[in-house]
Design an enzyme around this catalytic site. Sequence first.
Site, short mmCIF file in Angstrom:
data_model
loop_
_atom_site.label_atom_id
_atom_site.label_comp_id
_atom_site.label_asym_id
_atom_site.label_seq_id
_atom_site.Cartn_x
_atom_site.Cartn_y
_atom_site.Cartn_z
N LYS A 204 0.84 -1.20 0.00
CA LYS A 204 0.00 0.00 0.00
C LYS A 204 0.88 1.25 0.00
O LYS A 204 0.69 2.16 -0.79
CB LYS A 204 -0.93 -0.02 1.22
CG LYS A 204 -1.79 1.21 1.34
CD LYS A 204 -2.75 1.14 2.51
CE LYS A 204 -3.41 2.51 2.72
NZ LYS A 204 -4.33 2.55 3.83
N GLU A 210 10.40 -4.66 4.68
CA GLU A 210 10.49 -6.07 4.25
C GLU A 210 10.23 -6.19 2.74
O GLU A 210 10.97 -6.84 2.01
CB GLU A 210 9.44 -6.93 4.98
CG GLU A 210 9.70 -7.12 6.47
CD GLU A 210 9.01 -6.07 7.33
OE1 GLU A 210 8.73 -4.94 6.83
OE2 GLU A 210 8.77 -6.37 8.51
N GLY A 261 -4.90 -1.51 4.91
CA GLY A 261 -4.07 -2.64 4.45
C GLY A 261 -4.75 -3.98 4.66
O GLY A 261 -4.76 -4.84 3.77
N ARG A 262 -5.34 -4.19 5.82
CA ARG A 262 -5.96 -5.49 6.12
C ARG A 262 -7.35 -5.63 5.50
O ARG A 262 -8.03 -6.63 5.72
CB ARG A 262 -5.98 -5.74 7.63
CG ARG A 262 -6.60 -4.62 8.45
CD ARG A 262 -6.30 -4.79 9.94
NE ARG A 262 -6.77 -3.63 10.71
CZ ARG A 262 -6.08 -2.53 10.89
NH1 ARG A 262 -4.88 -2.38 10.35
NH2 ARG A 262 -6.57 -1.53 11.61
N GLU A 347 -5.10 -6.53 14.75
CA GLU A 347 -4.55 -5.23 14.33
C GLU A 347 -5.66 -4.17 14.36
O GLU A 347 -5.41 -3.00 14.60
CB GLU A 347 -3.91 -5.32 12.94
CG GLU A 347 -2.92 -4.19 12.65
CD GLU A 347 -2.16 -4.33 11.34
OE1 GLU A 347 -2.76 -4.14 10.28
OE2 GLU A 347 -0.96 -4.63 11.37
N HIS A 378 -5.79 -33.01 17.14
CA HIS A 378 -4.68 -33.85 17.59
C HIS A 378 -3.53 -33.01 18.12
O HIS A 378 -2.40 -33.48 18.22
CB HIS A 378 -4.21 -34.76 16.44
CG HIS A 378 -5.30 -35.68 16.00
ND1 HIS A 378 -5.52 -36.91 16.60
CD2 HIS A 378 -6.28 -35.52 15.09
CE1 HIS A 378 -6.57 -37.48 16.03
NE2 HIS A 378 -7.06 -36.66 15.12
N LYS A 487 9.33 -0.88 14.30
CA LYS A 487 9.94 -0.51 13.01
C LYS A 487 11.03 0.54 13.22
O LYS A 487 12.12 0.46 12.64
CB LYS A 487 8.88 0.10 12.07
CG LYS A 487 7.83 -0.87 11.56
CD LYS A 487 6.92 -0.14 10.55
CE LYS A 487 5.69 -0.94 10.20
NZ LYS A 487 4.73 -0.21 9.37
O1 F6P Z 1 2.98 -3.21 9.79
C1 F6P Z 1 1.62 -3.03 9.64
C2 F6P Z 1 1.17 -2.76 8.25
O2 F6P Z 1 1.08 -1.39 8.05
C3 F6P Z 1 -0.14 -3.45 7.96
O3 F6P Z 1 -1.23 -2.74 8.42
C4 F6P Z 1 -0.08 -3.60 6.49
O4 F6P Z 1 -1.01 -4.54 6.04
C5 F6P Z 1 1.35 -4.03 6.32
O5 F6P Z 1 2.06 -3.26 7.26
C6 F6P Z 1 1.93 -3.85 4.94
O6 F6P Z 1 1.91 -2.51 4.53
P1 F6P Z 1 2.13 -2.12 3.03
O7 F6P Z 1 1.05 -2.73 2.22
O8 F6P Z 1 2.09 -0.62 3.01
O9 F6P Z 1 3.48 -2.62 2.60
#
Ligand code: F6P
Length: 518
Positions: A204, A210, A261-262, A347, A378, A487
């Site tokens: 987003k 990452e 995002g979610r 979240e 199990h 972060k």
């Molecule tokens: O770390 C939390 C977050 O902001 C989530 O809410 C989001 O889904 C994820 O990181 C990834 O964010 P992006 O889509 O901006 O890379």
Amino acid sequence: MMTRTRCDHTPAWAQLQAAYQATGKDFDLREAFAADGQRFARFSQSAPLVFADLSKNRIDAASQELLFQLAHESGLLAHRDAMYAGVPINNTEQRAVWHTLLRAPSDAATASAEEAQALTQVHDTLDAMLIYAEAVRADAAITDVVNIGIGGSDLGPQMAVLALDAFATSGKRLHFVSNVDGHELAATLAHLKPGSTLFLVASKTFTTIETMTNAQSAKRWFESNGGVDIARHFAALTTNVAAAKDFGITTTFGFWDWVGGRYSLWSAIGLPLAIAIGAQGFREFLAGAHAMDQHFRTAPLETNLPVRLGLLDLWYRNFHGFTSRSIAPYHSALRRLPAYLQQLEMESNGKRVDATGAALPFGTSPVLWGEPGTNGQHAYFQMLHQGTDVVPVEFVAVKKPRHHLDAHHPLLLANVLAQAQALMVGKADAGGHKHFPGNRPSTFLLLDDLTPASFGALIALQEHRVFVSGALWGINSFDQWGVELGKVLAKDIAPRLASGDTQGLDGSTAGLLGMLRA
Ligand code: F6P
């Protein structure tokens, strides 16, 4: 401006406390069924594409009535309508929460010029994305699609691609790389060739460390292994088209800051699913979610399934004191559903202050966890049946299998029924090792078939039930400040790992850093 009244400030709250003391805390499911031959009918209902049996929950007509009263008194309906109207209910970021618009049909009635414009943009982007998805599907040279994204840019599409595997007709292999741990990307790349791989960089913000690290490494791997034509082999799914361009990606599909995002699976972030199941399947998926949106928007509280589930969540968390909920999908294609729901619920509602910033005197998000059945039986079901904590379980079952192997599906269904039954009925055995206390609550969600439409409805149902409990708790379910501190600290620590500088660090962090450098 919040027009909501926080749940603990309503008259119904005190009445619920009294009801809990009078009948709630000693409520016995077995007695409730014995006393009411119609309990199943009274406490179950249909919603679009999903049937829900709530009868094995510790709830009676009187407390349910008080919960509906709580919903009315807290202004839940006005808050819901504000979401649909695009009011910036995400007040700490001043953003609308409009993921429902992503699944509204192009000719849906709109209430404002702003909404009409947003809906046009949604459909323009959707059409373009689906044309692209079909082109990728038809491109025989592309055999592998790698989605690089994390959190909402990974959990939703990954879950959906697995869930709808029976509808995957593209013949492409889909891979998901989320973790900054290079083992994940390296293991994926080991089997790929640049000329037959398409990378989707899903973010987003297009700043998530990452995803940016994985995308850079993927680009380096692509170029150093003879890959040419980044424009053909990389696409970006983002609200930050400018950053994607800077990265060197020219094929981009956008979305908007009003998509959390979610809650982004329905936007361009859903491209991996569209590639897997095709444009028609993706549209059916959106239509299923839209049907649930309409249900949430229009059904009376008494038969509004997301409302009933959200109220039950609050009843369990704040009155019974249950701190977790286990999700048990009895369908292996739904194996990533628990991970997806963890982000959705925790979240969204893992907040300790209300939307005005005032500390809350009651608990919010439960811990959500689970595994597909029968595997969970199990592993940890022992604790569910005989442990000291009561954990409400949410079973998800699908009536029709999508395979042709004899015997398996009846056995699977027998197991899910048996577990829900065993949790409730228990088994007397003189209070010793073989004693099952029973009276352990569960909800049973039943789909006729796991299709793009029913899956869309199931996920939208979960989104809205999280909205309901968050609205009643008076919190902002749509920000996530709690992920920021880690972060920032990681950015500070990364250069220290190289330099060895431990100045100003606490003793433990400094000690561990020293060991990692030794
Ligand atoms: O770390 C939390 C977050 O902001 C989530 O809410 C989001 O889904 C994820 O990181 C990834 O964010 P992006 O889509 O901006 O890379």
